[in-house]
Design a protein around this motif. Sequence first.
Motif, PDB file in Angstrom:
ATOM      1  N   ASP A 128       0.868  -1.199   0.134  1.00 41.08           N
ATOM      2  CA  ASP A 128      -0.141   0.127   0.084  1.00 41.08           C
ATOM      3  C   ASP A 128       0.835   1.259   0.067  1.00 41.08           C
ATOM      4  OD1 ASP A 128      -2.361  -1.435   0.124  1.00 41.08           O
ATOM      5  OD2 ASP A 128      -2.806  -0.968   2.056  1.00 41.08           O
ATOM      6  N   MET A 129       1.757   1.285   0.728  1.00 40.15           N
ATOM      7  CA  MET A 129       2.729   2.384   1.169  1.00 40.15           C
ATOM      8  C   MET A 129       3.512   2.715  -0.300  1.00 40.15           C
ATOM      9  SD  MET A 129       6.369   2.412   2.902  1.00 40.15           S
ATOM     10  CE  MET A 129       7.299   1.938   1.726  1.00 40.15           C
ATOM     11  N   LEU A 130       3.796   1.407  -1.292  1.00 36.71           N
ATOM     12  CA  LEU A 130       4.374   1.780  -2.480  1.00 36.71           C
ATOM     13  C   LEU A 130       3.708   2.308  -3.325  1.00 36.71           C
ATOM     14  CD1 LEU A 130       6.857  -1.690  -2.445  1.00 36.71           C
ATOM     15  CD2 LEU A 130       7.718   0.921  -1.858  1.00 36.71           C
ATOM     16  N   PHE A 131       2.439   1.560  -3.362  1.00 34.44           N
ATOM     17  CA  PHE A 131       1.389   2.170  -4.344  1.00 34.44           C
ATOM     18  C   PHE A 131       1.130   3.683  -4.213  1.00 34.44           C
ATOM     19  CE2 PHE A 131       0.016  -2.021  -5.086  1.00 34.44           C
ATOM     20  CZ  PHE A 131       0.003  -2.127  -6.474  1.00 34.44           C
ATOM     21  N   GLY A 132       1.038   4.355  -2.766  1.00 36.77           N
ATOM     22  CA  GLY A 132       0.941   5.777  -2.591  1.00 36.77           C
ATOM     23  C   GLY A 132       2.154   6.634  -3.095  1.00 36.77           C
ATOM     24  N   LEU A 133       3.308   6.069  -2.750  1.00 37.99           N
ATOM     25  CA  LEU A 133       4.583   6.634  -3.100  1.00 37.99           C
ATOM     26  C   LEU A 133       4.795   7.137  -4.654  1.00 37.99           C
ATOM     27  CD1 LEU A 133       7.397   7.902  -2.305  1.00 37.99           C
ATOM     28  CD2 LEU A 133       8.070   5.386  -2.480  1.00 37.99           C
ATOM     29  N   ASN A 134       4.216   5.949  -5.471  1.00 37.59           N
ATOM     30  CA  ASN A 134       4.394   5.853  -6.865  1.00 37.59           C
ATOM     31  C   ASN A 134       3.057   6.625  -7.488  1.00 37.59           C
ATOM     32  OD1 ASN A 134       6.948   4.325  -8.129  1.00 37.59           O
ATOM     33  ND2 ASN A 134       6.293   3.425  -6.290  1.00 37.59           N
ATOM     34  N   ASN A 135       2.199   7.234  -6.629  1.00 37.08           N
ATOM     35  CA  ASN A 135       0.859   7.722  -6.751  1.00 37.08           C
ATOM     36  C   ASN A 135      -0.047   6.982  -7.602  1.00 37.08           C
ATOM     37  OD1 ASN A 135      -0.781   9.977  -6.678  1.00 37.08           O
ATOM     38  ND2 ASN A 135      -0.041  10.849  -8.892  1.00 37.08           N
ATOM     39  N   GLU A 136      -0.112   5.703  -7.278  1.00 38.14           N
ATOM     40  CA  GLU A 136      -0.919   4.564  -8.032  1.00 38.14           C
ATOM     41  C   GLU A 136      -2.162   4.249  -7.323  1.00 38.14           C
ATOM     42  OE1 GLU A 136      -0.363   3.418 -11.080  1.00 38.14           O
ATOM     43  OE2 GLU A 136       1.561   3.935 -11.843  1.00 38.14           O
ATOM     44  N   LEU A 137      -3.225   3.850  -7.909  1.00 37.11           N
ATOM     45  CA  LEU A 137      -4.154   3.139  -7.273  1.00 37.11           C
ATOM     46  C   LEU A 137      -3.703   1.895  -6.656  1.00 37.11           C
ATOM     47  CD1 LEU A 137      -7.172   4.034  -9.401  1.00 37.11           C
ATOM     48  CD2 LEU A 137      -7.066   4.765  -7.182  1.00 37.11           C
ATOM     49  N   VAL A 138      -4.215   1.263  -5.645  1.00 32.60           N
ATOM     50  CA  VAL A 138      -3.806  -0.024  -5.076  1.00 32.60           C
ATOM     51  C   VAL A 138      -4.575  -1.258  -6.037  1.00 32.60           C
ATOM     52  CG1 VAL A 138      -3.654  -1.803  -3.204  1.00 32.60           C
ATOM     53  CG2 VAL A 138      -3.463   0.719  -2.828  1.00 32.60           C
ATOM     54  N   ALA A 139      -3.544  -2.025  -6.755  1.00 32.42           N
ATOM     55  CA  ALA A 139      -4.120  -3.023  -7.629  1.00 32.42           C
ATOM     56  C   ALA A 139      -4.939  -4.142  -6.832  1.00 32.42           C
ATOM     57  CB  ALA A 139      -2.891  -3.627  -8.220  1.00 32.42           C
ATOM     58  N   ASP A 140      -5.833  -4.689  -7.619  1.00 32.58           N
ATOM     59  CA  ASP A 140      -6.710  -5.996  -6.906  1.00 32.58           C
ATOM     60  C   ASP A 140      -5.588  -6.892  -6.538  1.00 32.58           C
ATOM     61  OD1 ASP A 140      -9.317  -7.502  -7.026  1.00 32.58           O
ATOM     62  OD2 ASP A 140      -7.566  -8.816  -8.088  1.00 32.58           O
ATOM     63  N   MET A 141      -5.951  -7.647  -5.474  1.00 33.54           N
ATOM     64  CA  MET A 141      -4.978  -8.672  -4.806  1.00 33.54           C
ATOM     65  C   MET A 141      -4.328  -9.542  -5.863  1.00 33.54           C
ATOM     66  SD  MET A 141      -3.681  -9.260  -1.935  1.00 33.54           S
ATOM     67  CE  MET A 141      -4.687  -8.626  -0.642  1.00 33.54           C
ATOM     68  N   LYS A 142      -5.203 -10.070  -7.027  1.00 30.37           N
ATOM     69  CA  LYS A 142      -4.628 -10.923  -7.880  1.00 30.37           C
ATOM     70  C   LYS A 142      -3.259 -10.317  -8.533  1.00 30.37           C
ATOM     71  CE  LYS A 142      -6.880 -11.680 -11.692  1.00 30.37           C
ATOM     72  NZ  LYS A 142      -8.080 -12.191 -12.477  1.00 30.37           N
ATOM     73  N   CYS A 184       2.256  -5.923 -10.160  1.00 33.88           N
ATOM     74  CA  CYS A 184       2.182  -4.113 -10.409  1.00 33.88           C
ATOM     75  C   CYS A 184       3.226  -3.524  -9.787  1.00 33.88           C
ATOM     76  CB  CYS A 184       0.716  -3.634  -9.957  1.00 33.88           C
ATOM     77  SG  CYS A 184      -0.482  -4.282 -11.122  1.00 33.88           S
ATOM     78  N   VAL A 185       3.356  -4.060  -8.330  1.00 39.63           N
ATOM     79  CA  VAL A 185       4.533  -3.323  -7.550  1.00 39.63           C
ATOM     80  C   VAL A 185       5.678  -3.586  -8.231  1.00 39.63           C
ATOM     81  CG1 VAL A 185       5.668  -3.640  -5.412  1.00 39.63           C
ATOM     82  CG2 VAL A 185       3.361  -3.621  -5.471  1.00 39.63           C
ATOM     83  N   GLU A 186       6.268  -4.627  -8.593  1.00 34.42           N
ATOM     84  CA  GLU A 186       7.591  -4.825  -8.788  1.00 34.42           C
ATOM     85  C   GLU A 186       8.033  -4.134 -10.202  1.00 34.42           C
ATOM     86  OE1 GLU A 186       8.380  -8.977 -10.016  1.00 34.42           O
ATOM     87  OE2 GLU A 186       7.866  -8.768 -11.975  1.00 34.42           O
ATOM     88  N   GLN A 187       7.004  -3.537 -10.906  1.00 32.05           N
ATOM     89  CA  GLN A 187       7.305  -2.499 -12.095  1.00 32.05           C
ATOM     90  C   GLN A 187       7.275  -1.227 -11.620  1.00 32.05           C
ATOM     91  OE1 GLN A 187       5.396  -3.474 -15.752  1.00 32.05           O
ATOM     92  NE2 GLN A 187       4.513  -5.385 -14.825  1.00 32.05           N
ATOM     93  N   MET A 188       7.113  -0.598 -10.621  1.00 34.95           N
ATOM     94  CA  MET A 188       7.126   0.524 -10.251  1.00 34.95           C
ATOM     95  C   MET A 188       8.552   1.124 -10.158  1.00 34.95           C
ATOM     96  SD  MET A 188       4.217   0.571  -6.974  1.00 34.95           S
ATOM     97  CE  MET A 188       2.645   0.333  -7.207  1.00 34.95           C
ATOM     98  N   GLU A 189       8.688   2.507 -10.297  1.00 29.19           N
ATOM     99  CA  GLU A 189       9.776   3.405 -10.149  1.00 29.19           C
ATOM    100  C   GLU A 189      10.555   3.280  -9.001  1.00 29.19           C
ATOM    101  OE1 GLU A 189       9.345   6.848 -12.628  1.00 29.19           O
ATOM    102  OE2 GLU A 189       8.573   6.207 -14.218  1.00 29.19           O
ATOM    103  N   GLN A 190       9.658   3.892  -8.016  1.00 24.17           N
ATOM    104  CA  GLN A 190      10.054   4.221  -6.652  1.00 24.17           C
ATOM    105  C   GLN A 190       9.963   3.105  -5.888  1.00 24.17           C
ATOM    106  OE1 GLN A 190       9.865   8.339  -5.092  1.00 24.17           O
ATOM    107  NE2 GLN A 190       8.146   8.412  -6.439  1.00 24.17           N
ATOM    108  N   LEU A 191      11.306   2.206  -5.617  1.00 26.74           N
ATOM    109  CA  LEU A 191      11.084   0.963  -4.891  1.00 26.74           C
ATOM    110  C   LEU A 191      12.540   0.825  -4.005  1.00 26.74           C
ATOM    111  CD1 LEU A 191      10.121  -1.497  -7.747  1.00 26.74           C
ATOM    112  CD2 LEU A 191       8.673  -0.912  -5.867  1.00 26.74           C
ATOM    113  N   PRO A 192      12.614  -0.013  -3.179  1.00 31.05           N
ATOM    114  CA  PRO A 192      13.939  -0.331  -2.538  1.00 31.05           C
ATOM    115  C   PRO A 192      15.066  -0.606  -3.667  1.00 31.05           C
ATOM    116  CG  PRO A 192      12.029  -1.388  -1.314  1.00 31.05           C
ATOM    117  CD  PRO A 192      11.512  -0.679  -2.586  1.00 31.05           C
TER     118      PRO A 192
END
Length: 256
Positions: free
Chosen positions: A175-189, A194-202
């Motif tokens: 949830d934190m990573l979706f917010g940081l990347n200004n993205e809606l939280v994806a469906d659980m499936k 979706c997370v692993e493709q984001m720009e701002q990640l550890p």
Amino acid sequence: MSTNFSIQSSDPGLLEKANRIAKEFVQSYICDDIVGVVFLGAIVRGYFDHSADIDIAIFKKKGSQIPITQKFYTIEDIEVQIWLSDYESELSDPWDMAKRWTYSQSLIYFDPEEKISQLLKEKVPLKPEERKWLMMSGLSLSEWYIDRLTQLWIERGNIISAHHMFNQGLNYFFDMLFGLNNELVADMKWRYYCVEQMEQLPHHFKERFKEIMILHSLTEEELNRRKSAFMEMWREMQPMIEAEVKMTFEEIVQLI
């Protein structure tokens, strides 16, 4: 939406077939009582395999009778799922995060008065206050579940509950990573995909997360190994979140 849905099992021939079926299906229902038609899911994301279905949202005028009697149809061995709703009701009904995420990857097929376009502009985007809350709650609750509640269940003598708390904490971290990347939280499936493709990640997120997900045994030693690996990532992200929300972690905790 920044996700690239490069699905290994996708079949270009099936995708072309699914697009044709979707267009042919809705064409027979378009009339003055239909406000708009939106394609969702796989055909919009650009993939289609044997597990995919066709998702179509049809918005009708309130009180009108549309001869769609089923939610699920099978056409040429492909399942078609219909989401039929009153346009007027959608204007006032709240849309939850899962629905908004789904419509963030949509294709408006029929919208003669541009009412659906305006509806999606109003309903779908992540609001600034929502983004801030995702970051604050995600940072705080992921630490609470993974660094603290796990220890609580160790002390209470239930190692399975401890590992379960760890897994729950990962969802708050997402949830934190979706917010940081200004993205809606994806469906659980689709959440991790979706997370692993984001720009701002550890740094080296995929490799480090893989180590966190490995579970050799249900032991306290294994839990501590996973916690240590996770908290390194958490501490890396902490100053980024604090800078975004303009609050310290201690201040955040007081509000969550």
